[in-house]
Structure formats: structure tokens, C-alpha cells
Motif scaffolding. Structure first.
Motif, PDB file in Angstrom:
ATOM      1  N   GLN A 511       0.842  -1.208   0.000  1.00 51.00           N
ATOM      2  CA  GLN A 511       0.000   0.000   0.000  1.00 51.00           C
ATOM      3  C   GLN A 511       0.871   1.250   0.000  1.00 51.00           C
ATOM      4  O   GLN A 511       1.008   1.936   1.016  1.00 51.00           O
ATOM      5  CB  GLN A 511      -0.978   0.017   1.178  1.00 51.00           C
ATOM      6  N   ASN A 513       0.521   4.261  -1.224  1.00 47.18           N
ATOM      7  CA  ASN A 513      -0.071   5.554  -0.870  1.00 47.18           C
ATOM      8  C   ASN A 513      -0.134   5.743   0.644  1.00 47.18           C
ATOM      9  O   ASN A 513       0.081   6.837   1.158  1.00 47.18           O
ATOM     10  CB  ASN A 513      -1.479   5.685  -1.456  1.00 47.18           C
ATOM     11  N   THR A 514      -0.458   4.646   1.339  1.00 48.04           N
ATOM     12  CA  THR A 514      -0.552   4.691   2.801  1.00 48.04           C
ATOM     13  C   THR A 514       0.771   5.106   3.418  1.00 48.04           C
ATOM     14  O   THR A 514       0.811   5.893   4.367  1.00 48.04           O
ATOM     15  CB  THR A 514      -0.969   3.293   3.313  1.00 48.04           C
ATOM     16  N   ALA A 517       1.821   8.819   2.315  1.00 49.67           N
ATOM     17  CA  ALA A 517       1.041   9.837   3.040  1.00 49.67           C
ATOM     18  C   ALA A 517       1.764  10.286   4.303  1.00 49.67           C
ATOM     19  O   ALA A 517       1.541  11.393   4.795  1.00 49.67           O
ATOM     20  CB  ALA A 517      -0.341   9.288   3.386  1.00 49.67           C
ATOM     21  N   SER A 582      -3.000   7.733   7.954  1.00 46.29           N
ATOM     22  CA  SER A 582      -2.882   7.878   6.497  1.00 46.29           C
ATOM     23  C   SER A 582      -4.253   7.896   5.797  1.00 46.29           C
ATOM     24  O   SER A 582      -4.416   8.548   4.781  1.00 46.29           O
ATOM     25  CB  SER A 582      -2.027   6.757   5.923  1.00 46.29           C
ATOM     26  N   LEU A 586      -5.648  10.553   2.671  1.00 50.95           N
ATOM     27  CA  LEU A 586      -5.965  10.116   1.304  1.00 50.95           C
ATOM     28  C   LEU A 586      -7.450  10.147   0.976  1.00 50.95           C
ATOM     29  O   LEU A 586      -7.829   9.964  -0.179  1.00 50.95           O
ATOM     30  CB  LEU A 586      -5.445   8.681   1.109  1.00 50.95           C
TER      31      LEU A 586
ATOM     32  N   PRO B 327       1.972   8.823 -10.423  1.00 50.62           N
ATOM     33  CA  PRO B 327       1.585   8.468  -9.052  1.00 50.62           C
ATOM     34  C   PRO B 327       2.523   7.403  -8.466  1.00 50.62           C
ATOM     35  O   PRO B 327       2.985   6.521  -9.192  1.00 50.62           O
ATOM     36  CB  PRO B 327       0.174   7.887  -9.211  1.00 50.62           C
ATOM     37  N   ASP B 329       1.784   4.978  -6.652  1.00 57.16           N
ATOM     38  CA  ASP B 329       1.196   3.632  -6.629  1.00 57.16           C
ATOM     39  C   ASP B 329       1.092   3.019  -8.023  1.00 57.16           C
ATOM     40  O   ASP B 329       0.508   1.947  -8.193  1.00 57.16           O
ATOM     41  CB  ASP B 329      -0.194   3.663  -5.965  1.00 57.16           C
ATOM     42  N   HIS B 340      -3.039  14.655  -6.705  1.00 55.14           N
ATOM     43  CA  HIS B 340      -3.112  13.202  -6.512  1.00 55.14           C
ATOM     44  C   HIS B 340      -1.944  12.632  -5.708  1.00 55.14           C
ATOM     45  O   HIS B 340      -1.989  11.463  -5.322  1.00 55.14           O
ATOM     46  CB  HIS B 340      -3.196  12.500  -7.873  1.00 55.14           C
ATOM     47  N   HIS B 341      -0.905  13.419  -5.485  1.00 50.51           N
ATOM     48  CA  HIS B 341       0.248  12.890  -4.746  1.00 50.51           C
ATOM     49  C   HIS B 341      -0.019  12.932  -3.240  1.00 50.51           C
ATOM     50  O   HIS B 341      -0.506  13.946  -2.718  1.00 50.51           O
ATOM     51  CB  HIS B 341       1.506  13.689  -5.081  1.00 50.51           C
ATOM     52  N   PRO B 342       0.303  11.833  -2.536  1.00 48.36           N
ATOM     53  CA  PRO B 342      -0.045  11.761  -1.113  1.00 48.36           C
ATOM     54  C   PRO B 342       0.470  12.945  -0.286  1.00 48.36           C
ATOM     55  O   PRO B 342      -0.265  13.464   0.557  1.00 48.36           O
ATOM     56  CB  PRO B 342       0.613  10.448  -0.657  1.00 48.36           C
TER      57      PRO B 342
END
Lengths: 593, 593
Positions: A511, A513-514, A517, A582, A586, B327, B329, B340-342
Motif C-alpha cells: 500500500q 499511498n498509505t 502519506a 494515512s 488520502l 503516481p 502507486d 493526486h500525490h499523497p
């Protein structure tokens, strides 16, 4: 004197925390004796205090100006730069074979701290030149090295880094500048580069632009970028200058700060093509640029320490002089100087403690860099390289974020006078604001910290540092109440950092993005814990030497404890935000902001 | 449009958190029906968006200029101010008897937020005029009220506050301006006042200076200060203008920000004496000035919310438009807009959550102020007055400190473009920097919070608020996982705050320095916990109304949780610093810094 280089503090950090003795024992650094190092630092202090620092306000009031493609720098800059070059300051850490002094990076780091504190705008020219020298020494041909490096080290010429284009900020995959091969082995370059620091100026005879561009058949993305030398004036084989090359400064930016340093828009090839020479191999440009960038990132981290210290010195001077209000404890019937008020002390301590922590961390990183390059044992080199690599984004990211807080506190200590430009505190606040942005924003440093510096080695470098921290905690615990208190805060900080490292190592793949963040909070947490560790070590060193100089070492101990009680205490909260927070980062869609 | 007033959000806060219905039910506020309030807000939004906001950049580029004692304001300001006065915006919360609208402070607060967000420099003129009106309505004679107030409310004249002198910044005990009684009952004033916002300008026919000065036999210190009206042009009994008075602007300051607002040095009596009229009783000037200052402090707190929201809106717009990098991810093969970037999301959320928390806290305080002045039950009035008094230094101190962080994040979201002045993000960063300084620095707010707002009532107001927070926690716990998570963070924050309140109440008398060393962190802690509480209440209100508008109320819930996870989590660390860290703050002697 507007700037007083903290030479005694620097030598303390170099000797007690950054391992100057071990560095000086490395092959090639035989000249870096304690006497020589002290003499170099004292000379640097004198030069920067007397020649460079007085030009700082001048530069803010009379920025560089552009007219018809030419840039005129602030009056006095050219002469100061001549003296800088002649005295050999550009070459402190570069090889003696090219006219440098061949001293360790650790020593050069202290010199750079002074130069940047004296005048951030002025210092940018040598900073960029350093990067160009580094790239040429790594990837240039022998002929290129012999032609360019000595003249860059003498200050006769200067260097630049040309990465950014209007459509490609941090994202070099989008670079569009074209390089067309010519029959004679050279290239013709066409394109526009923006944000080029000292991309045009009048302080040197020539400017050596190092430029990222694509050849016609190059692959897409970052794997198709090559690095070229594009001199402002073409260079004959004997080093004499030839015709003006087709690279022109079409404008400079109107900026919030560092106004004396010209930030150029450069146009390549508008009049037939700018002549360029390939550096190293085709399509390896990004790799070489990273060499320059790594050095430059570390250097920008030092800029954070420098401007913060300059702001601190000004705030202390004002706090000692400004009379305002009676003491809250009723200890005097008349108004006192504000340095006696508890909140002014708190602000000054917050400035001082974070500066000392950031300096110690950066110098320790510089020492590791020297070990990584010069130690005879390959394993020691590798271990130190891993530590240095882990620390670079933290030195860059945390020290510069810290400088925003510290220069803001510097304004605050001045009260209403801080908002008046003539006072000078506001200039540091404005100048510092670029530091978390250029050479990669804090987010870019944090992405590097997560991806290449933590996930790639499974957290090994981070855990190795935490093991060292744990050993320091044990030593602190044996040093009475104050030491034990610092040890406890450090333990809580280390545990928080380890929790986050585990989180990053285990979650990034599944993950991303998690994890991303929380990447900047992770960088901040790492900075706090590692700087707190260095100050814990400083506490121990000061304890050993307390009887030699109670005032100096006693101050070090108070500062270390302040950092533990007021900065390290933020660590557990940061870990919670990173690991548990996080989802909230998001959750919103683009339209909901 | 460069500024979009968040009317829907404002109405949500007014209705759900600040008790607009109860306020509108108070005697005298019969006109403040939901329809009227919404109409007023929409009119204010239109005026500020269309007339005032476009002048913000103009003012920064073309600041007020001084020549031969006259100040020429930014082109467009005079006409906009005429429209402002004619539309009745100066009088929103002032009595209808003098031409005002007689609306609640809660409604005026929302209008002021818009005005300040549209143009901080412009808004300062009405802000100071409000303070002058407040002082005259409280302490002026009936004749003074009838002569001055209607003309101040119509925008025909403006008002100023003259406190600071070169030797007396925050410390009014040192005020030296002399007021010599004349045979006709008036006074002649002699002295120098500095940092006088809109102390001279060309936007109105006359300027009504309210000036602190000492009469010849006055006691020393703050008990010998009186308040005088010193009009720029003398005023005849019918309100027509007479001779030019002997008060002259000798220069204006060159400032870091809010450049369009002239900050004047005023010289009184250099040509024989400036004619002045006593307001209220002799030697009660400080008391009256505190009336103006309390209103002004609250208003400056709102300026923090305003500039932060303006910076947020600009950052969101840029983040939606700027394309940069793929991104992390791997969800897209091309570069995406940075929203869109964390880490960009994290920055925007940190801005948004703190703005919403600060707005809710300030509006709730304004509602309490209305109850304190207009509720028929004396006990309800007293209770609300205590809450309002407790909140004023927090609204001023925390909201403005928050605005420094938020405007800095605003620059950061813009990357390199943020550092270029033409982009506009840097102006907010510069403008905001005065907010933690004027109308009393954050340290002065924190001293007020400790001394007069916590110790004096034995912590009663603080504990009463904490009891309300505890009730909110219980409600949150019943609202599923997200609510319960916010409730837990809030409980930890409240407990931290209560620990500090106990510390302050029990230790201030015996060891004042120990407590004041932590006064600013106490203010910050209180701000975080109280704003977090308001957002917890917002979460509950959003839960009740979620089905009406999932996007809007869902966003409120995410924002509340972000605040809990990323800001409230700092509370326990702050309490530790305050309670255990004072020794390190105080340990260094002057020479050791």
C-alpha cells in the motif's frame, strides 16, 4: 560584526561527534591535522565575516539585474568572488592535482556553513560550481577534467546545473531539450531551461553549464537523458576563450528571497544551436546528475543550518539590547532587556537547540562520507556509505524545514521591528523559504528516504543507527538525572522511529499511498531522533570535559536537555500520525478540497 | 476568481457550532433571521470577491507611498473604501441608532473573515475604525458619540489606535506623550507614536486618532495614562471640518508584508500642539484601550483564519492544475496533477483542517460574546463572558501562529513557483508574518491566558470548557469507529490540557518563571484541544445531516478525523514539555546565548 562564525562549536562537533581524528587518519588526509583544520576554520571565519557577510544586506537591497541578456550582480560581489577564488576556498575538498586543497568533506562542510551563513545568495555560486566539479571529476574525460576543473577551482570560471524546464519541474522524465550530434563529435543543443541559479552573471570570465538533454534516438523517460557541457564562451584547447556560445539569458526571476543570486531562464540554440560536449556515456545523464544533486542536497541542508544560525545570532543580539517590560517574577522594578523574559528564552533555546542538533547531524554525515570514500576497508566503506546515503535526505529535508521555523522565530523575537525590512530579520525569513524547495522539495527527499533509503535495504541502515542510539541511551542513563532524562526521551524517540521503519518496510509494496502519506512526517521524525541522538552524544562529551570550561560545556548540556524535553517529545505523536493517520490524508477526492 | 468566500461552510459553523439560533433569539437581534444572515453573507461575499479581492495583488505591487506628510494609498483603494462605507459594511455590528446594522458579532465575524481574506491590507482600515468606534461607544460622551460614530460608520472618516512609542512597544507603562490641559477644556498633545496603522491616508475626509497620553500630574506607569481624541482635521459642532490639526505623518515603514496598509510614524505637537479631547475619565485610558484591544485581538485572530484560507484556496487551485510526476502507486503511466500525490494531499489537509478548526473556535467565541452582552439572564451573561475572555488570547495567538504554518505550506505546494513573487503565494506568507506580532505578540497573549484568564479564576473557565469537551467525547464514542477514534484523541488532548491547567493554577504564584516558560506552548495546546473539540462537534453535526449532502458533510468528517490524527496527537508531548521542560528554558544566563 553581523556574523560571528561559531568556530569553537564547530571544532567541538567535528572532534567529539563527527570523528575528525578518524577522518584525518584516512589515507590522503594526512594534511588534516588538528592545527591545520583549526587554522583553515579560523581563516574561513575571518574571510566570511569580513568580506562576504557585509554584502548580505547589500545584495537584498540591490539584487542582480538583467539587461539585454547580461546580468549585473550586486556591487561588491565580483570583487569578493575574486578574493574567494584566489584564496582557494572553492577547492577546499577537491583534489590537489587540480589546484584544490584536498581536505575532508567534514572540513569543507564547516567552511561551507560559514560561507552560507555569511551570505546565502553569494554562496550559491560556489555551491553550484562544486556540483559541476563533482560531476566532471566523476564522469568527465581526462581532457575535460584538465580543461575545466582547475579553472573552476580558481574562480576564473563558475559552474551551473541545468535540469528544470517549464514543463518538467522535479520530473526529469519530461525533459525536452534536444542535443543533435555533429560531425566533429560535439552536439548542438536547443531548448529552454528555467530556475538556473547563477545561469548568467558578471563574476567570472566564463560559465560552464552542465545541461540535461536528449539525443534524437534516445529512449523515452529518464533513461534517455544525457549530460552535456555547454560553456558560455567556447573554450580553445589551451583554455583560452573563443566565440560566444548560443546560450542566452532571456530573463531572471523576481523572487521572495536570495535576491542577489540571479535565477535565470536560459535559451539554448535560438541562433543556430548551442555547442555542447557529451559528459561520460550517452543516456547516463541522470546518473551523473544525481552525483551533483546528492552533493548539492547535502549542501542545501547545510544552508538550512547556516541561515538558521545567522538568524539566531541576530535574535540574541537584539534580545540582549532591547529593553521592554518588567520581569514576570517581580525581580526588578524597571523594564529589563527581553533576553530575561521566559518566552524569549524559550524561543532562543528552540532556535539554538535545533541548530546545534542539525549541525551535529550534518557534520556526522560528512564524516561518514569521508569514511565511505577513503577508508581502506571495503566493509567500513560500505557501512558508512549506507549511513551517509540514509542521512542525506534527512539533512536536506529536516535542516531546511527547521530553518523555516528558526528564521520565523528570529522575526518573532524582534517583535514589530522584525517586520520592518531595515531590521534585517525578515531577510533571513525570506531567504530561507527556498531551502525546502530547491534541489528537491521536502516531499522528494522524503520519497527518497522511504524508497531508496529504507525499503531498498529492508530498513538496515535505519536499524543500524537505532542500535547506536540505544548504546548512547545506556551511557546517558549512567550520567545522573539530566543524562537519564535525555536517555528516556531518546528511547521513546528511537522506539517511535523503529515502529515507523517497520511500518515503511512492511507496507510500502502493498500500500504505497498509505506509506507515502506519512513520508514527510517520517523524515521529520527521523531528523528529530537523529539530531536528538547527536545532542545526547554532545551531552556525554561535555560531561567528560566539563571541568575544562564550565560555561561552554554546561551550555551544551542545557541545550541537549532542552532538545530532549521540547523537540524529542514530539516523536511519539508523529509516529501515531504516520501509522494511524494515512486514511484521512488520502480520503478526499480532488473535487472535495 | 482569486477568492471564493466559503459561505456554506460559514453557515454550517454558525448554525451547528456557534449557536446562531440562540444568538438570533436574544433581545435586540430579532432581525438576524436565518434568511437575513444568509443574505448578508452572500452580499458580503459578492462585494469582497468582486471589489476588494482584486486589489490585493495591486496593493502588494503598488504599496502606499509617502510624500511631504501625505500618504497616497494604492490606486483603487479609495474608491473601494467609498463603496465599502456606502454599503454599510463598517456598521454590521454597531447600533442602528448611529447608522449601523445592529447585527450579532457572530455575523460580523463572518463578514470580517471575508474582508480580510479578500485583502488584509485594505481590511486593516475598517479593523482599526471598529476599535475606535468600540472605544467611543464605551467611554465617549454622548456628544462625542453623536459627533464621531455616525461618520466613522459611514466611511466618511476612519479611526486609529495610537499606543506604541519608540521606547514603549508592548510596555505601555513607558508611554511619554504629554497632554496639557487648556482653558477651554481641551488638551494640547506633544509626542511621537510609531506603528500607527492607517495613521495617514487619502481614503477618507478625516482621521480620528485615539491617542494614549499623560497629563502633567498623572501618576507614573499605566495608572497615569488617559485616552484622547485627536482628529486630523478639527471638527466643528455640526460635524463640518475645521483647521488642520498639529498631527503629522513624518514617515511610513518599509515592511515585509501588508505593504498597501500605511504604517505611520505620527508626530504630535511639533507646531504648537495637537488639539485633543479627553475620552471618559482621566487616567482610565488603558482600561478603554483594552476594550479596543480585546476587539482588535479577536479580529486579528480572524485575520489568521482569513489569510490561511486564501492561501489554501490558491494552493488547491494550483494542485488541481499543475501536472508533475507519475503516481507513486503506479495507477497511471503519465504524470498527473499534483493533487493526486499523497504528500500534496497531506499538506492540503493540514491547511484545511487547521483553518476549519480555527474558524469554528473563533465563531464559537463570537457567539459567546453575543450571549455575554445580550442574554437576559445575568448568570448566563457571566458564564459566557468568562468563556469569551478565556478564548480571546487563544483565538488571537493560535489562529495567527497557525496562519504562519498554513501560508508556508501554501508556498510549499507551489514548489519553485511559490518562491516567485508573481505567483502570489509568497505574498500571503509575507502578509501573515505580522499577525503573531501586532495587537500583542503570541507571548503577550499567552501571558494574558496564564495570568488573567487561568490563574485569576483558579482555572474555572478552562475546566468548564473541558467538561463540555468530555461530553462531546461521549457522544463521539457512540458514533462508530471514526467517531470513537476522534473521541480517544480528544480525551488524550483534554487530559493533557487539564494537567497543564492544574500546573498553571498551582505553580504561577510560587514559581512564575517556571510557568511562563511554558506559556506559549500552553496557548498552543489549548488552541489545538479547543479547535479539535469544535471539529469533533462538527463531526457529530455532519453525522446528523450526512444524508442531506454526502460530499459536503463527508468532507467535514474526514477533516475532523485528520485534525484528530495529525494535530491533536501533538497534545501530550506539549504537556510534557510544559510541565517537565521549564528548567532547560530558564537555565542559560544572558551571556551563554
Amino acid at each position: 560584526m553581523s556574523y560571528q562564525a561559531p568556530v569553537k562549536e564547530m571544532l567541538f562537533v567535528m572532534n567529539e561527534l563527527a570523528g575528525l581524528a578518524q577522518v584525518a587518519a584516512l589515507p590522503g588526509f594526512e594534511d588534516a591535522t588538528p592545527e591545520t583544520v583549526q587554522a583553515v576554520l579560523e581563516e574561513a571565519a575571518k574571510f566570511n565575516q569580513e568580506v562576504v557577510a557585509p554584502l548580505n544586506v547589500t545584495g537584498d537591497k540591490n539584487p542582480s539585474t538583467w539587461q539585454d541578456g547580461e546580468v549585473r550582480t550586486t556591487p561588491g560581489f565580483k570583487e569578493a568572488f575574486r578574493q574567494f577564488g584566489e584564496a582557494g576556498w572553492q577547492g577546499v575538498l577537491h583534489p590537489q592535482a587540480y589546484g584544490g586543497q584536498g581536505l575532508p568533506k567534514l572540513v569543507a562542510t564547516a567552511c561551507n556553513e560559514m560561507l552560507n551563513a555569511a551570505n546565502l545568495s553569494f554562496a550559491l555560486c560556489p555551491l553550484l560550481t562544486d556540483g559541476a566539479v563533482e560531476a566532471l571529476l566523476t564522469a568527465g574525460s581526462a581532457a575535460q577534467q584538465q580543461l575545466y576543473v582547475p579553472r573552476l577551482l580558481s574562480g576564473q570560471w563558475t559552474g551551473t546545473m541545468n535540469l528544470t524546464e517549464p514543463q518538467a519541474g522535479s520530473d526529469l522524465a519530461l525533459v525536452r531539450t534536444r542535443a543533435e550530434p555533429q560531425a566533429d563529435g560535439s552536439y548542438q543543443l536547443f531548448g529552454t531551461k528555467i530556475f538556473i541559479t547563477y545561469g548568467e552573471h558578471d563574476m567570472a570570465e566564463n560559465i560552464v553549464h552542465l545541461v540535461l538533454a536528449r539525443t534524437p534516438d534516445a529512449p523515452e523517460g529518464v533513461k534517455g537523458i544525457s549530460l552535456f557541457i555547454v560553456p558560455k564562451f567556447l573554450v580553445n584547447d589551451d583554455g583560452s576563450l573563443g566565440a560566444r556560445n548560443d546560450v542566452h539569458c532571456v530573463s531572471i526571476e523576481h523572487k521572495l528571497g536570495i535576491k542577489a543570486s540571479p535565477t535565470a531562464v536560459l535559451q539554448f540554440g535560438d541562433h543556430g544551436g548551442a555547442k555542447g560536449y557529451l559528459v561520460g556515456e550517452l543516456n547516463h545523464g541522470l546518473e551523473y546528475m544525481f552525483i551533483m544533486m546528492n552533493a548539492a542536497r547535502f549542501a542545501v541542508g547545510m544552508q538550512g543550518v547556516s541561515i538558521a544560525d545567522r538568524a539566531y545570532q541576530k535574535a540574541v543580539a537584539y534580545a540582549r539590547e532591547r529593553v521592554q517590560s518588567r520581569p514576570v517574577d517581580g525581580s526588578a522594578r524597571e523594564a529589563v532587556t527581553i533576553v530575561h523574559h521566559p518566552d524569549v528564552k524559550r524561543m532562543l533555546m528552540a532556535m539554538r537547540a535545533q541548530i546545534e542538533g542539525a549541525r551535529a547531524l550534518a557534520y556526522a554525515a560528512a564524516g561518514a562520507c569521508d569514511m565511505a570514500h577513503h577508508h581502506p576497508d571495503a566493509q567500513v566503506r560500505r557501512d558508512n556509505a549506507a549511513i551517509y546515503e540514509y542521512l542525506v535526505p534527512i539533512v536536506k529535508g529536516w535542516s531546511t524545514e527547521m530553518s523555516l521555523e528558526v528564521t520565523s522565530l528570529g522575526v518573532q523575537v524582534h517583535g514589530g521591528m522584525g517586520f520592518i525590512e531595515e531590521t534585517g530579520a525578515a531577510q533571513y525569513y525570506r531567504d530561507a523559504r527556498i531551502l525546502t524547495i530547491y534541489e528537491g522539495t521536502t516531499a522528494i527527499q522524503a520519497n527518497d528516504l522511504v524508497g531508496r533509503k529504507t525499503v531498498r535495504d529492508g530498513g538496515a541502515a535505519a536499524r543500524a543507527l537505532c542500535a547506536e542510539i540505544e548504546a548512547t541511551e545506556a551511557q546517558l542513563t549512567a550520567q545522573g538525572e539530566a543524562g537519564a532524562a535525555i536517555g528516556r526521551r531518546l528511547a521513546a524517540g528511537r522506539q517511535a522511529l523503529l515502529r515507523v521503519v517497520d511500518f515503511v518496510v512492511t507496507q510500502t509494496k502493498s500500500q504505497p499511498n498509505t506509506v507515502f502519506a506519512g513520508s514527510v512526517p517520517y523524515l521529520k521524525l527521523a531528523g528529530i531522533v537523529l539530531a536528538g541522538w547527536q545532542l545526547g552524544r554532545a551531552f556525554l562529551a561535555a560531561q567528560r570535559r566539563l571541568d575544562e570550561d564550565k560555561a561552554f560545556y554546561g551550555t551544551k548540556q542545557v541545550t541537549a536537555r532542552f532538545f530532549a524535553d521540547h523537540v524529542l517529545t514530539q516523536a511519539p505523536g508523529l509516529a501515531t500520525s504516520i501509522i494511524e493517520g494515512s486514511e484521512d490524508v488520502l480520503a478526499l477526492a480532488e473535487a472535495q478540497f
